[in-house]
Design a protein around this motif. Sequence first.
Motif, PDB file in Angstrom:
ATOM      1  N   GLU A  76      57.892  29.366  55.520  1.00  0.00           N
ATOM      2  CA  GLU A  76      58.179  29.794  56.783  1.00  0.00           C
ATOM      3  C   GLU A  76      57.364  30.943  57.273  1.00  0.00           C
ATOM      4  O   GLU A  76      56.998  31.447  58.176  1.00  0.00           O
ATOM      5  N   ASN A  77      56.750  31.516  56.278  1.00  0.00           N
ATOM      6  CA  ASN A  77      55.923  32.589  56.426  1.00  0.00           C
ATOM      7  C   ASN A  77      54.257  32.331  56.546  1.00  0.00           C
ATOM      8  O   ASN A  77      53.381  32.922  57.032  1.00  0.00           O
ATOM      9  N   ARG A  78      53.870  30.984  56.502  1.00  0.00           N
ATOM     10  CA  ARG A  78      52.472  30.437  56.468  1.00  0.00           C
ATOM     11  C   ARG A  78      51.920  30.845  57.888  1.00  0.00           C
ATOM     12  O   ARG A  78      50.590  31.536  57.967  1.00  0.00           O
ATOM     13  N   GLU A  79      52.499  30.348  58.963  1.00  0.00           N
ATOM     14  CA  GLU A  79      51.877  30.706  60.243  1.00  0.00           C
ATOM     15  C   GLU A  79      51.517  32.043  60.578  1.00  0.00           C
ATOM     16  O   GLU A  79      50.460  32.734  61.110  1.00  0.00           O
ATOM     17  N   PHE A  80      52.747  33.017  60.055  1.00  0.00           N
ATOM     18  CA  PHE A  80      52.649  34.397  60.389  1.00  0.00           C
ATOM     19  C   PHE A  80      51.221  35.055  59.545  1.00  0.00           C
ATOM     20  O   PHE A  80      50.587  35.814  60.151  1.00  0.00           O
ATOM     21  N   LEU A  81      50.876  34.505  58.352  1.00  0.00           N
ATOM     22  CA  LEU A  81      50.073  34.990  57.504  1.00  0.00           C
ATOM     23  C   LEU A  81      48.584  34.538  58.087  1.00  0.00           C
ATOM     24  O   LEU A  81      47.613  35.221  57.978  1.00  0.00           O
ATOM     25  N   GLU A  82      48.637  33.119  58.609  1.00  0.00           N
ATOM     26  CA  GLU A  82      47.441  32.860  59.102  1.00  0.00           C
ATOM     27  C   GLU A  82      46.903  33.423  60.493  1.00  0.00           C
ATOM     28  O   GLU A  82      45.864  33.657  60.615  1.00  0.00           O
ATOM     29  N   GLU A  83      47.813  33.957  61.084  1.00  0.00           N
ATOM     30  CA  GLU A  83      47.621  34.516  62.311  1.00  0.00           C
ATOM     31  C   GLU A  83      46.998  35.932  62.093  1.00  0.00           C
ATOM     32  O   GLU A  83      45.842  36.453  62.506  1.00  0.00           O
ATOM     33  N   LEU A  84      47.449  36.432  60.767  1.00  0.00           N
ATOM     34  CA  LEU A  84      46.785  37.768  60.447  1.00  0.00           C
ATOM     35  C   LEU A  84      45.622  37.740  59.732  1.00  0.00           C
ATOM     36  O   LEU A  84      44.757  38.599  59.369  1.00  0.00           O
ATOM     37  N   GLY A  85      45.031  36.392  59.178  1.00  0.00           N
ATOM     38  CA  GLY A  85      43.819  36.115  58.766  1.00  0.00           C
ATOM     39  C   GLY A  85      43.722  36.034  57.151  1.00  0.00           C
ATOM     40  O   GLY A  85      42.837  36.037  56.627  1.00  0.00           O
ATOM     41  N   VAL A  86      44.864  35.904  56.778  1.00  0.00           N
ATOM     42  CA  VAL A  86      45.257  35.889  55.199  1.00  0.00           C
ATOM     43  C   VAL A  86      44.370  34.508  54.566  1.00  0.00           C
ATOM     44  O   VAL A  86      44.073  34.550  53.495  1.00  0.00           O
ATOM     45  N   LYS A  87      44.548  33.544  55.386  1.00  0.00           N
ATOM     46  CA  LYS A  87      43.843  32.359  54.998  1.00  0.00           C
ATOM     47  C   LYS A  87      42.423  32.646  54.460  1.00  0.00           C
ATOM     48  O   LYS A  87      41.816  31.924  53.679  1.00  0.00           O
ATOM     49  N   ASP A  88      41.870  33.527  55.238  1.00  0.00           N
ATOM     50  CA  ASP A  88      40.305  33.815  54.995  1.00  0.00           C
ATOM     51  C   ASP A  88      40.287  35.263  54.192  1.00  0.00           C
ATOM     52  O   ASP A  88      39.389  36.056  54.772  1.00  0.00           O
ATOM     53  N   SER A  89      41.194  35.619  53.404  1.00  0.00           N
ATOM     54  CA  SER A  89      41.331  36.921  52.968  1.00  0.00           C
ATOM     55  C   SER A  89      39.980  37.541  52.274  1.00  0.00           C
ATOM     56  O   SER A  89      39.789  38.659  52.515  1.00  0.00           O
ATOM     57  N   LYS A  90      39.020  36.751  51.695  1.00  0.00           N
ATOM     58  CA  LYS A  90      37.931  37.375  50.867  1.00  0.00           C
ATOM     59  C   LYS A  90      37.115  37.797  52.137  1.00  0.00           C
ATOM     60  O   LYS A  90      36.106  38.787  51.964  1.00  0.00           O
ATOM     61  N   LYS A  91      37.211  37.486  53.352  1.00  0.00           N
ATOM     62  CA  LYS A  91      36.139  37.710  54.310  1.00  0.00           C
ATOM     63  C   LYS A  91      36.691  39.116  55.359  1.00  0.00           C
ATOM     64  O   LYS A  91      36.049  39.659  56.188  1.00  0.00           O
ATOM     65  N   LEU A  92      37.847  39.467  54.825  1.00  0.00           N
ATOM     66  CA  LEU A  92      38.471  40.696  55.573  1.00  0.00           C
ATOM     67  C   LEU A  92      37.588  41.803  55.027  1.00  0.00           C
ATOM     68  O   LEU A  92      37.598  42.095  53.776  1.00  0.00           O
ATOM     69  N   THR A  93      37.423  42.722  55.971  1.00  0.00           N
ATOM     70  CA  THR A  93      36.524  44.123  55.674  1.00  0.00           C
ATOM     71  C   THR A  93      37.780  45.233  55.186  1.00  0.00           C
ATOM     72  O   THR A  93      39.099  44.887  55.229  1.00  0.00           O
ATOM     73  N   ASP A  94      37.527  46.352  54.646  1.00  0.00           N
ATOM     74  CA  ASP A  94      38.505  47.316  54.146  1.00  0.00           C
ATOM     75  C   ASP A  94      39.332  47.762  55.357  1.00  0.00           C
ATOM     76  O   ASP A  94      40.340  48.101  55.730  1.00  0.00           O
ATOM     77  N   ASP A  95      38.638  48.026  56.591  1.00  0.00           N
ATOM     78  CA  ASP A  95      39.409  48.408  57.575  1.00  0.00           C
ATOM     79  C   ASP A  95      40.410  47.277  58.146  1.00  0.00           C
ATOM     80  O   ASP A  95      41.601  47.905  58.582  1.00  0.00           O
ATOM     81  N   LYS A  96      40.158  46.032  58.158  1.00  0.00           N
ATOM     82  CA  LYS A  96      41.062  45.185  58.652  1.00  0.00           C
ATOM     83  C   LYS A  96      42.080  44.902  57.606  1.00  0.00           C
ATOM     84  O   LYS A  96      43.366  45.028  57.964  1.00  0.00           O
ATOM     85  N   ILE A  97      41.876  45.222  56.267  1.00  0.00           N
ATOM     86  CA  ILE A  97      43.008  45.230  55.278  1.00  0.00           C
ATOM     87  C   ILE A  97      43.932  46.458  55.511  1.00  0.00           C
ATOM     88  O   ILE A  97      45.142  46.140  55.366  1.00  0.00           O
ATOM     89  N   LEU A  98      43.153  47.385  55.678  1.00  0.00           N
ATOM     90  CA  LEU A  98      44.187  48.760  55.999  1.00  0.00           C
ATOM     91  C   LEU A  98      45.149  48.625  57.183  1.00  0.00           C
ATOM     92  O   LEU A  98      46.127  49.084  57.277  1.00  0.00           O
ATOM     93  N   LYS A  99      44.546  47.497  58.261  1.00  0.00           N
ATOM     94  CA  LYS A  99      45.349  47.307  59.258  1.00  0.00           C
ATOM     95  C   LYS A  99      46.445  46.240  59.104  1.00  0.00           C
ATOM     96  O   LYS A  99      47.503  46.531  59.679  1.00  0.00           O
ATOM     97  N   ILE A 100      46.345  45.251  58.389  1.00  0.00           N
ATOM     98  CA  ILE A 100      47.010  44.207  58.376  1.00  0.00           C
ATOM     99  C   ILE A 100      48.000  44.399  57.139  1.00  0.00           C
ATOM    100  O   ILE A 100      49.258  43.621  57.129  1.00  0.00           O
ATOM    101  N   VAL A 101      47.729  44.773  56.161  1.00  0.00           N
ATOM    102  CA  VAL A 101      48.766  44.925  54.786  1.00  0.00           C
ATOM    103  C   VAL A 101      49.982  45.472  55.160  1.00  0.00           C
ATOM    104  O   VAL A 101      50.977  45.323  54.830  1.00  0.00           O
ATOM    105  N   PRO A 102      49.966  46.420  55.933  1.00  0.00           N
ATOM    106  CA  PRO A 102      51.161  47.043  56.143  1.00  0.00           C
ATOM    107  C   PRO A 102      52.289  46.198  57.107  1.00  0.00           C
ATOM    108  O   PRO A 102      53.621  46.196  56.834  1.00  0.00           O
ATOM    109  N   GLU A 103      51.548  45.169  57.643  1.00  0.00           N
ATOM    110  CA  GLU A 103      52.502  44.384  58.319  1.00  0.00           C
ATOM    111  C   GLU A 103      52.858  43.176  57.529  1.00  0.00           C
ATOM    112  O   GLU A 103      54.165  42.671  57.361  1.00  0.00           O
TER     113      GLU A 103
END
Length: 313
Positions: free
Chosen positions: A130-157
Motif C-alpha cells: 500500500e505504501n509502494r506508490e507513495f515511496l516511489e513518488e518520493l524517490g525511494v526506489k532510487d535511494s542511492k542517487k539521493l543527495t543529503d539535501d534530498k534525504i533531509l527533505k523526504i525522510v521526515p515524510e
Amino acid sequence: MVVSYKISDNTKEEMIKYYEDKKRSKTPDYALFQADEDGTVITLYQSNKVVFQGVSADIDANMWKEKEMFLNDGKAPVEGKKKDTKKKDEKELYEERKQFYYINSIGSDEVGTGDYFGPVVVTASYVNQENREFLEELGVKDSKKLTDDKILKIVPEIIKKIPYETLVYNNEEYNKNGYNMNKVKAILHNKAILNLMKKENFIYDKVVIDQFCYPRNYFAYLKDANNVYRKITFTTKAEDKCLSVACGSLISRYVFIKEMNKISKELGVIIPKGAGVTVDKVGKEIVKKHGKDILNKYAKLNFKNTEKILEED
C-alpha cells in the motif's frame, strides 16, 4: 560488486604497506598481492591495476581513490567499469523484483560503518504494498542517487507513514566493546528487527538484510544474544531490490547526517565522512585543539586513521 582502476606508483607503495598483515598466502598470476579487508578482497597487479571485490568494495575503492588524489595533486585514478559480478537479463530482474520489491517486508540497513567519525546507525523498517506508490513518488526506489539535501527533505515524510526502529551505536560504546564491525552490525540488525516487531503485529512476506557476511557468520556473531530472529533473507544490493531496506538505509542516513552535524557543532569544525586523507587532516586539527582523548568519544579507534592522526609530523 567489483570496482577497478589504475593507481600511481606512490599509491601502490602505500597500498603494499597498508595490506602487509592482511595478504593471502596465495597470489593470482601477475599480481603483487591479494588481501582481505572485512567484506572486500583487494588484488593489486604488477600493471598497477587494483581490483576491489565484495559487498564493501565501493567503500574500500573510494578510500584509495581519495589517497590517489591526495598524493597526485587531485588527479583521479583511471577507472575501469564498475559492475556486478553477475549480469542479469530482464527476466531475471523481473523474478528478483517479485521476490523482493512486490512484497510486504521488513528490511534493515546500516550507515556509518566505513566512517571514522560518527556513530553506526541501523534502521529496520516495515513496508507494505500500500505504501509502494507513495515511496516511489518520493524517490525511494532510487535511494542511492539521493543527495543529503534530498534525504533531509523526504525522510521526515517517510517516518510519518512507515513504521521503523533506529539504533545509534556511538563510538564510546564501539571502542569499549572492541567488536569487529561485522559483529556490531549483526547485533544491531538483530536488535532493530526485534524491537520493530514488538511495536505491532506486522504482516510480512520476508525479513531482508543486505548481505555483509555469510549467514553462518551472522548467526555466530549472535551466539550470546538472548533472542535471535532467524528467518532472514540475506541478499547483496538489498537496498536496490527491497523497499523496506531502502527505507532503512534512508532513515539511517538521515540520522547519521544529523549526528555528524551535531558533532561538527560540538567540535567547532566540519567533520568529513569516510576514512580518507581529509579525515586524517581534520583529525589532527581536533587532537591539536582538544587532546588525543577526544578521539575515544567521536572516532572509531581501530581504524588506521588513528595511527595517522597521532603520528608526529
